[in-house]
Design an enzyme around this catalytic site. Structure first.
Site: not given
Length: 269
Positions: A39, A106
């Protein structure tokens, strides 16, 4: 003084002393993490092993490694001491609000009070500082007007070139709509909106909401080991910080690896 140092040395060499020192380091200074998914490509890759700076944003509630049990089991608090808060563009390690037993990595794309939306995959951000601040800090070509406010289109892509989209992910009914379009929201107080750099494959705040400050654990410090899915050691990444890895020589290798390996990848992780 000599006697105190001698006793301290002997204690640190005992099993008890070693365990206490190791746990102290893990709880408050640095903790090892492995990147398990793609990701954050092309900034962080699957197989990157990194140390997290645990004190970057205050002190989170210590949890026993692997068991994920709090050292204060009768408390459900996730923060011990408040400190600095994430800034826009920081890569953050946190516990997602829907599963606090896990750790996610993230990029922070919006602060409390910021407003954002996604249109045709593009992120638009209205900074809480207001229109005048936006005009002073961004190129006019990157600014659009919507709902009588100024919004910055893709405000992080120039500074963080690892952020990208996947051309093969199209609006055809097979993928979740938040990847393509996400209605305007204002980020709540003490919350942070997180998105993965591999935008079209990232399970992030577009799906489960912004992250409370108390869930934030730290930030990646440096890569201490990296190995690819083909079991080849990535020697060039070892010892590098996330900022170092944005240099063209590292980013070009990461992009080439993604293009080669992910041509049939349609997942979200």
């Amino acid at each position: 003084m000599k006697e105190i140092l001698h006793r301290t040395y002997k204690f640190s060499n005992s099993w008890t002393g070693t365990i206490i020192i190791v746990l102290f380091v893990i709880f408050f200074i640095a903790q090892a993490f492995k990147i398990p998914s793609g990701s954050m490509k092309d900034s962080l890759l699957i197989g990157d092993h990194l140390f997290a700076k645990k004190f970057a944003y205050g002190v989170s509630m210590p949890h026993i490694p692997f068991l994920e049990v709090s050292i204060i089991p009768w408390s459900d608090k996730l923060r011990l001491i408040d400190g600095d808060t994430p800034e826009r563009g920081d890569i953050v390690i946190f516990r997602p609000p829907h599963n606090t037993k896990q750790h996610f990595v993230k990029r922070c794309v919006a602060l409390p009070g910021d407003e954002l939306f996604v249109a045709d995959k593009n992120l638009y951000l209205h900074h809480r500082e207001g229109d005048e601040w936006i005009e002073k800090n961004f190129d006019e070509n990157d600014i659009v007007v919507f709902a009588e406010k100024l919004w910055v289109k893709n405000p992080y892509m120039k500074k963080h070139p690892g952020i990208h989209h996947d051309e093969k992910i199209l609006i055809n009914g097979q993928y979740p709509m938040p990847i393509f379009n996400f209605a305007p929201i204002r980020v709540d107080e003490d919350h942070y909106f997180m998105m993965g750099d591999n935008r079209d494959h990232s399970n992030d705040s577009r799906f489960w909401g912004s992250v409370p400050y108390e869930n934030i654990e730290g930030t990646p410090w440096f890569i201490y080991f990296s190995i690819g899915e083909d079991w080849e050691i990535r020697w060039d990444r070892i010892g590098k910080t996330p900022t170092d890895l944005e240099a063209p020589e590292h980013l070009d290798r990461a992009i080439a690896e993604r293009i080669k390996k992910d041509k049939d990848d349609y997942g979200i992780y």
